[in-house]
Motif scaffolding. Structure first.
Motif, PDB file in Angstrom:
ATOM      1  N   ALA A 262       0.840  -1.200   0.000  1.00 16.12           N
ATOM      2  CA  ALA A 262       0.000   0.000   0.000  1.00 16.12           C
ATOM      3  C   ALA A 262       0.874   1.250   0.000  1.00 16.12           C
ATOM      4  O   ALA A 262       0.602   2.213  -0.715  1.00 16.12           O
ATOM      5  CB  ALA A 262      -0.914  -0.006   1.225  1.00 16.12           C
ATOM      6  N   ALA A 263       1.978   1.199   0.777  1.00 12.06           N
ATOM      7  CA  ALA A 263       2.860   2.354   0.864  1.00 12.06           C
ATOM      8  C   ALA A 263       3.515   2.622  -0.484  1.00 12.06           C
ATOM      9  O   ALA A 263       3.619   3.770  -0.931  1.00 12.06           O
ATOM     10  CB  ALA A 263       3.918   2.113   1.930  1.00 12.06           C
ATOM     11  N   ALA A 264       3.929   1.543  -1.170  1.00  9.81           N
ATOM     12  CA  ALA A 264       4.569   1.700  -2.477  1.00  9.81           C
ATOM     13  C   ALA A 264       3.581   2.317  -3.460  1.00  9.81           C
ATOM     14  O   ALA A 264       3.913   3.231  -4.217  1.00  9.81           O
ATOM     15  CB  ALA A 264       5.055   0.346  -2.985  1.00  9.81           C
ATOM     16  N   ALA A 265       2.325   1.826  -3.425  1.00  9.61           N
ATOM     17  CA  ALA A 265       1.303   2.329  -4.354  1.00  9.61           C
ATOM     18  C   ALA A 265       1.020   3.800  -4.080  1.00  9.61           C
ATOM     19  O   ALA A 265       0.839   4.595  -5.000  1.00  9.61           O
ATOM     20  CB  ALA A 265       0.029   1.508  -4.208  1.00  9.61           C
ATOM     21  N   ALA A 266       1.015   4.171  -2.796  1.00  8.47           N
ATOM     22  CA  ALA A 266       0.665   5.550  -2.460  1.00  8.47           C
ATOM     23  C   ALA A 266       1.898   6.447  -2.448  1.00  8.47           C
ATOM     24  O   ALA A 266       1.790   7.651  -2.247  1.00  8.47           O
ATOM     25  CB  ALA A 266      -0.012   5.580  -1.094  1.00  8.47           C
ATOM     26  N   ASP A 267       3.085   5.832  -2.662  1.00  9.26           N
ATOM     27  CA  ASP A 267       4.332   6.571  -2.675  1.00  9.26           C
ATOM     28  C   ASP A 267       4.564   7.356  -1.379  1.00  9.26           C
ATOM     29  O   ASP A 267       4.859   8.549  -1.405  1.00  9.26           O
ATOM     30  CB  ASP A 267       4.380   7.504  -3.890  1.00  9.26           C
ATOM     31  CG  ASP A 267       5.837   7.889  -4.196  1.00  9.26           C
ATOM     32  OD1 ASP A 267       6.739   7.141  -3.748  1.00  9.26           O
ATOM     33  OD2 ASP A 267       6.055   8.914  -4.850  1.00  9.26           O
TER      34      ASP A 267
END
Ligand SMILES: Nc1ncnc2c1ncn2[C@@H]1O[C@H](COP(=O)(O)OP(=O)(O)O)[C@@H](O)[C@H]1O
Ligand SMILES: [Mg+2]
Length: 337
Positions: A262-267
């Motif tokens: 999720a963190a990667a997707a939301a940067d």
């Protein structure tokens, strides 16, 4: 199957468990049938014993319907007379007769075959039964407490459970909430099991965090096993996350990787999610923080109260100290709460 250990306490201060305790008090004073419904491991047997214990010392007989199978089941329940079948060298007293004057706890009653359901109904209505191979009726009068992890009403619709027996049993229905819906009971349950099986060890904050975020599909029984597992794995005074059973470990792993995805997707920056349980500044929860003891104690109390949103009973439980001690220390350290 007959268990004489009647010294069981019900732990839990959640609103739902307090309501169960009030019902236990009430139901314990009369002899109505009680039907306990709830997932496996929620504490149905504990509650059944507590209901029985309100009035006392007469026999409490557990009849585990899921473990009795085949042709011997009827003789387990009703007993048999000598020579009634091959191997019946002696007469045998059945569980139904042993319960006379006391309580019979029918665990997993949904597993009882239909023919035995009919015979049980007869005992409840007429207080009479016949041992296998006997023509003479015998008498037994007991209070029935039944438990099931299945939705018995649905079993009735399916034709797997007799409607008349269902009505007879479900005069009072008591539902025991799954542990995931009353997580506020977890700290005191842990304290109870640590006291029973441990040797003054304490849980690391990460471990408690992980435990509080897990859903406990096996309910209190799984939590009890978890505490025993951690104590068996551990050799020091502090129980770490590494000592949690693999079911809980896997859950933490899955949550962590979910977060990273999720963190990667939301940067967003890759820091782990904020722990709901406070960790003293400079500590990682697993290694001790070097601070004067009084300062440590003051911080621990303040942070625990923050975590419990001012609930002092829960804070005292989490800290492993008595309520009065907590009140005194709050005053002594002038902690705002
Ligand atoms: N409220 C509770 N307080 C203390 N121990 C509990 C409580 N609920 C369950 N337990 C413990 O958890 C285990 C499972 O409970 P049990 O009554 O056998 O569950 P069920 O009959 O619903 O499967 C037992 O070891 C029991 O002592
Ligand atoms: Mg059980």
């Amino acid at each position: 199957m007959q268990d004489m250990d009647l010294t069981q306490v019900i732990i839990g201060q959640s609103a739902r468990m307090r309501q169960v305790l009030r019902m236990v008090e009430k139901l314990g004073r009369c002899r109505w049938p009680v039907l306990l419904l709830g997932e496996t491991g929620t504490g149905k047997e504990v509650v059944a014993r507590a209901i029985h214990n309100v009035l006392g010392e007469r026999p409490f007989v557990t009849i585990d319907c899921s473990s009795m199978v085949g042709p011997l089941m009827e003789s387990e329940l009703f007993g048999h007379v000598k020579g009634s079948f091959t191997g019946a060298y002696q007469s045998k007293l059945g569980l139904i007769e042993m319960a006379n004057g006391g309580s019979a706890f029918f665990d997993e009653i949904g597993e009882l075959p239909l023919d035995l359901q009919a015979k049980l109904l007869r005992v409840l209505q007429q207080k009479e039964f016949r041992p296998v191979g006997s023509l003479t009726p015998r008498h037994s009068d007991f209070r029935i407490i039944a438990a099931s992890n299945r939705d018995l009403a649905r079993e009735v619709e399916r034709g797997a459970f007799r409607r008349d027996l269902y009505y007879r049993l479900s005069v009072v229905n008591l539902r025991i909430t799954p542990l995931r819906d009353r997580k506020e009971d977890i700290p005191s349950l842990i304290a109870h099991f640590m006291e029973r099986y441990g040797n003054r060890q304490v849980l690391s904050r990460e471990a408690l965090d992980a435990i509080l975020s897990y859903d406990w599909p096996g309910n209190v029984r799984e939590l009890e096993n978890c505490v025993q597992h951690m104590l068996a794995m551990n050799s020091g005074p502090l129980l770490h996350t590494a000592e949690l059973p693999s079911s809980v470990q896997n859950h933490i792993q899955a949550k962590r990787s979910q977060y990273l995805v999720a963190a990667a997707a939301a940067d967003v920056p890759r820091i782990p999610p904020q722990s709901p349980f406070p960790v003293p500044a400079g500590g990682d929860g697993q290694t001790p923080v070097i601070l004067p003891l009084v300062e440590l104690e003051k911080r621990a109390i303040a942070q625990t109260l923050e975590y419990t949103r001012g609930d002092r009973v829960m804070a005292a439980n989490l800290l492993g100290i008595g309520r009065t001690t907590l009140y005194r220390k709050i005053k002594e350290y002038a902690i705002a709460s």
